[in-house]
Design a protein around this motif. Structure first.
Motif, PDB file in Angstrom:
ATOM      1  N   SER A 282      -1.867 -48.036  20.414  1.00 23.14           N
ATOM      2  CA  SER A 282      -2.270 -47.141  19.328  1.00 23.14           C
ATOM      3  C   SER A 282      -1.026 -46.540  18.697  1.00 23.14           C
ATOM      4  O   SER A 282      -0.347 -45.712  19.327  1.00 23.14           O
ATOM      5  CB  SER A 282      -3.172 -46.012  19.857  1.00 23.14           C
ATOM      6  N   PHE A 284      -0.746 -44.285  16.498  1.00 24.80           N
ATOM      7  CA  PHE A 284      -0.896 -42.828  16.416  1.00 24.80           C
ATOM      8  C   PHE A 284      -0.533 -42.171  17.745  1.00 24.80           C
ATOM      9  O   PHE A 284       0.204 -41.170  17.783  1.00 24.80           O
ATOM     10  CB  PHE A 284      -2.331 -42.470  16.023  1.00 24.80           C
ATOM     11  N   GLU A 285      -1.039 -42.709  18.840  1.00 21.89           N
ATOM     12  CA  GLU A 285      -0.771 -42.128  20.149  1.00 21.89           C
ATOM     13  C   GLU A 285       0.697 -42.320  20.546  1.00 21.89           C
ATOM     14  O   GLU A 285       1.286 -41.455  21.218  1.00 21.89           O
ATOM     15  CB  GLU A 285      -1.675 -42.767  21.203  1.00 21.89           C
ATOM     16  N   TYR A 308       0.340 -33.867   7.550  1.00 22.63           N
ATOM     17  CA  TYR A 308       0.251 -35.144   8.266  1.00 22.63           C
ATOM     18  C   TYR A 308      -0.140 -36.225   7.277  1.00 22.63           C
ATOM     19  O   TYR A 308      -0.881 -35.967   6.307  1.00 22.63           O
ATOM     20  CB  TYR A 308      -0.806 -35.054   9.371  1.00 22.63           C
ATOM     21  N   ASP A 457      -4.870 -34.576  17.959  1.00 20.01           N
ATOM     22  CA  ASP A 457      -5.834 -35.666  17.854  1.00 20.01           C
ATOM     23  C   ASP A 457      -5.925 -36.128  16.400  1.00 20.01           C
ATOM     24  O   ASP A 457      -5.342 -35.525  15.494  1.00 20.01           O
ATOM     25  CB  ASP A 457      -7.203 -35.247  18.396  1.00 20.01           C
ATOM     26  N   ARG A 458      -6.683 -37.187  16.188  1.00 23.61           N
ATOM     27  CA  ARG A 458      -6.767 -37.764  14.847  1.00 23.61           C
ATOM     28  C   ARG A 458      -7.486 -36.843  13.864  1.00 23.61           C
ATOM     29  O   ARG A 458      -7.073 -36.711  12.708  1.00 23.61           O
ATOM     30  CB  ARG A 458      -7.466 -39.122  14.907  1.00 23.61           C
ATOM     31  N   SER A 461      -5.534 -34.076  12.561  1.00 23.80           N
ATOM     32  CA  SER A 461      -4.471 -34.638  11.725  1.00 23.80           C
ATOM     33  C   SER A 461      -4.995 -34.985  10.339  1.00 23.80           C
ATOM     34  O   SER A 461      -4.343 -34.710   9.329  1.00 23.80           O
ATOM     35  CB  SER A 461      -3.876 -35.874  12.401  1.00 23.80           C
ATOM     36  N   CYS A 501      -6.150 -47.642  13.561  1.00 19.85           N
ATOM     37  CA  CYS A 501      -6.360 -46.709  12.449  1.00 19.85           C
ATOM     38  C   CYS A 501      -5.823 -45.329  12.812  1.00 19.85           C
ATOM     39  O   CYS A 501      -6.217 -44.771  13.840  1.00 19.85           O
ATOM     40  CB  CYS A 501      -7.845 -46.617  12.098  1.00 19.85           C
ATOM     41  N   PRO A 502      -4.943 -44.743  12.004  1.00 21.87           N
ATOM     42  CA  PRO A 502      -4.367 -43.435  12.322  1.00 21.87           C
ATOM     43  C   PRO A 502      -5.217 -42.264  11.840  1.00 21.87           C
ATOM     44  O   PRO A 502      -4.750 -41.124  11.857  1.00 21.87           O
ATOM     45  CB  PRO A 502      -3.042 -43.466  11.556  1.00 21.87           C
ATOM     46  N   ALA A 503      -6.467 -42.537  11.433  1.00 23.88           N
ATOM     47  CA  ALA A 503      -7.289 -41.476  10.853  1.00 23.88           C
ATOM     48  C   ALA A 503      -8.688 -41.386  11.453  1.00 23.88           C
ATOM     49  O   ALA A 503      -9.527 -40.652  10.934  1.00 23.88           O
ATOM     50  CB  ALA A 503      -7.393 -41.668   9.338  1.00 23.88           C
ATOM     51  N   GLY A 504      -8.983 -42.125  12.513  1.00 15.32           N
ATOM     52  CA  GLY A 504     -10.298 -42.049  13.130  1.00 15.32           C
ATOM     53  C   GLY A 504     -11.413 -42.568  12.253  1.00 15.32           C
ATOM     54  O   GLY A 504     -12.555 -42.106  12.358  1.00 15.32           O
ATOM     55  N   ASN A 524     -12.712 -40.309   6.101  1.00 19.66           N
ATOM     56  CA  ASN A 524     -11.446 -39.962   6.760  1.00 19.66           C
ATOM     57  C   ASN A 524     -10.263 -40.788   6.260  1.00 19.66           C
ATOM     58  O   ASN A 524      -9.124 -40.505   6.624  1.00 19.66           O
ATOM     59  CB  ASN A 524     -11.553 -40.203   8.271  1.00 19.66           C
TER      60      ASN A 524
END
Length: 556
Positions: A282, A284-285, A308, A457-458, A461, A501-504, A524
């Motif tokens: 991930s 993002f993580e 963000y 968390d997403r 963000s 996906c960095p936005a959930g 999102n």
């Protein structure tokens, strides 16, 4: 336009321009400014308009960014006197190789020139773009924010005639609502496409005209960025720090940037090459983990995250560059892929290519031509300093994709010892989505839970990105086949949509019968285009949402 709507509401209104530019980023606005400069110098009456899908100019612009002023010096030589927001000159370069708890700095004498930033500026590219927008309007350019170009229009001979904006007021069910307004057609003698990475219309044009035939597959990275307010004693205006290594493994391309701008703000970001193999990864993580490194958190501890965002970047370089011209138009900036990944810079290339395309369009208009192929544009690029810069860096991404240590060694030899003048050329052989491997070949990655202070968390963000979409509209993230996410992506790749996906936007759930399904939270979406790029089955297609939707970046 839908035939039923055409019958009900009649033909769309149309407006004629000499030049229509799709996308109000640095490339598009520079092209508009350049055409108008040339028109004024030659006492010519040339009409120019810019369409921008964001709610305002700059709303969708996100970049590191350290800006090389070479191109803006050519476009607007007196930019400093005119108040361009290039205020923080780079004062110090730092490059670190990270392990989980340690950092090894690269001595200044060993840094290749591509990692040296003397004479460059730490900027908010969104604010630079807003300034360019004001300059363009002052020259008489018509700018229409909140109007995404949704369709390419063609003449009977197949040349590009212009574009049409999307319909407004279509409900989720695909039917017109009470607020329905049909899109408008903008016809032009030449249409320049500057939509940024993985442009929706640029992809269609590439397919129609075979622009990518005979070149390497394009490759991408996902850049994730935050802006932090830090305590004054931790702030070092002009400090530019890059890292490689941890938290990514040796075989995964990526790295970070941390720039000290003005007003006690620090820009921190992470780039992951989208050719990674492990579906459990991930980006993002990984970014959240990166911020916990002692060399990073020392700047951020006690500070406050204020913004963000995320955006894919086109990283293939010269070997993946498509043909940029076709009858009636051209691709400029990252719609073609002019970013120099070795320098982590693209704004100077966007501005330069916008100027070169504008020069060719102006010359054609002055000669009375229209809708033909602007061959002067690629010819001028081949003779430019930008071509020379990209040629010297042509092997960078290919080497780094072979692993951190081998890549670093070979880039050092090519760039530091040989100045990019090498007799060999490496090639990209695969698209990023082809690189993802089945989940059975990989171990799950155990990412720590966010603490809400340094790591997040997403959803929180996304909130920090000011993202918004009109809810009653068709999803702009479309599936070619609705069964593929479960039958293939979830079964074979453990549902990578929920991680890349960095936005959930994507999550897997079960219906009342216990059957799996993919939930798409389109509201999102940051318009980063990662799903369109990395989906292993290429089943997800990003299309334009209703105008003004998406993030609203204020200082990115």
């Amino acid at each position: 336009m839908n035939p039923e709507l055409l019958e009900q509401y009649g033909p769309r209104e149309s407006v004629e321009y000499d030049v229509v530019i799709v996308g109000g980023g640095p490339a598009g606005l520079s092209a508009a400014i350049r055409v108008k400069h040339l028109a004024h110098q030659n006492d010519a009456d040339i009409s120019v308009c810019v369409l921008e899908k964001g709610s305002e100019i700059g709303a969708h612009i996100l970049s590191g960014a350290v800006m090389d002023p070479r191109a803006i010096n050519e476009l607007i030589p007196d930019w400093k006197a005119k108040g361009a927001p290039l205020n923080i000159e780079v004062s110090e370069d730092s490059f670190l190789f990270l392990t989980e708890s340690d950092a090894r700095p690269v001595p200044a004498w060993a840094l290749p020139d591509n990692f040296k930033n003397h004479g460059n500026y730490v900027v908010s590219l969104a604010n630079v773009t807003r300034w360019l927008g004001r300059e363009a309007e002052a020259l008489g350019v018509d700018i229409f924010p909140g109007f995404p170009a949704a369709e390419v229009l063609y003449n009977d001979n197949g040349s590009v005639r212009g574009v049409a904006t999307g319909n407004m007021g279509i409900g989720k069910n695909g039917e017109p609502t009470a607020s329905f307004q049909p899109g408008m057609e903008l016809h032009a003698k030449y249409t320049l496409f500057s939509e940024g990475t993985r442009g929706h219309l640029g992809r269609q044009l590439s397919d129609k005209f075979g622009l990518g035939d005979g070149v390497d597959p394009q490759v991408y990275g996902l850049g994730i960025k935050e802006i932090w307010e830090v305590s004054p004693e931790k702030h070092k205006p002009g400090l530019v720090m890059h890292t490689a290594g941890w938290p990514l493994k040796n075989d995964t391309y990526g790295g970070s940037f941390l720039y000290h701008s003005d007003n006690n703000q620090v820009v921190v970001g992470f780039v992951v090459g989208l050719g990674y193999k492990n579906p459990y990864l991930s980006p993002f993580e990984e970014f959240q983990r990166y911020k916990t490194h002692p060399q990073v958190r020392k700047f951020l501890d006690g500070g406050k995250r204020v913004s963000y965002g995320a955006r894919a970047i086109t990283a293939g370089g010269l070997m993946s560059l498509p043909r940029v011209v076709f009858p009636g138009g051209a691709l400029v900036g990252d719609d073609a892929g002019f970013l120099n990944a070795s320098r982590i810079k693209g704004s100077h290339a966007a501005i330069k290519t916008g100027m070169l395309a504008a020069d060719a369009a102006f010359e054609a208009l002055q000669a009375g031509r229209q809708h033909d192929v602007l061959t002067a544009y690629p010819e001028a690029f081949k003779a430019s300093w930008l071509y020379d810069e990209l040629y010297r860096a042509r092997n960078f991404k290919q080497w780094m994709s072979k692993g951190l240590y081998l890549g670093t060694l070979m880039v050092g030899i090519e760039q530091k010892l040989l100045g990019g003048k090498v007799p060999w050329t490496l090639h990209h052989k695969h698209w990023d989505h082809e690189m993802l491997e089945p989940a059975a070949r990989h171990q799950k990655i155990d990412y720590p839970k966010p603490d809400g202070k340094l790591t997040f968390d997403r959803l929180s963000s996304v909130f920090a990105s000011n993202t918004n979409h009109e809810e009653n509209q068709p999803a702009h993230l479309t599936l070619k086949k609705v069964t593929v996410p479960i039958e293939v992506n979830f079964t074979t790749y453990a549902g990578p949509e929920s991680r890349y996906c960095p936005a959930g936007v994507y999550e897997f759930a079960q219906n009342d019968e216990g059957e799996g399904r993919l939930v798409i939270n389109a509201q999102n979406c940051l318009h980063c285009k990662t799903c369109d790029i990395k989906d292993p089955t290429q089943n997800i297609v990003w299309v334009t949402p209703e105008g003004g939707g998406g993030p609203n970046y204020s200082n990115m």
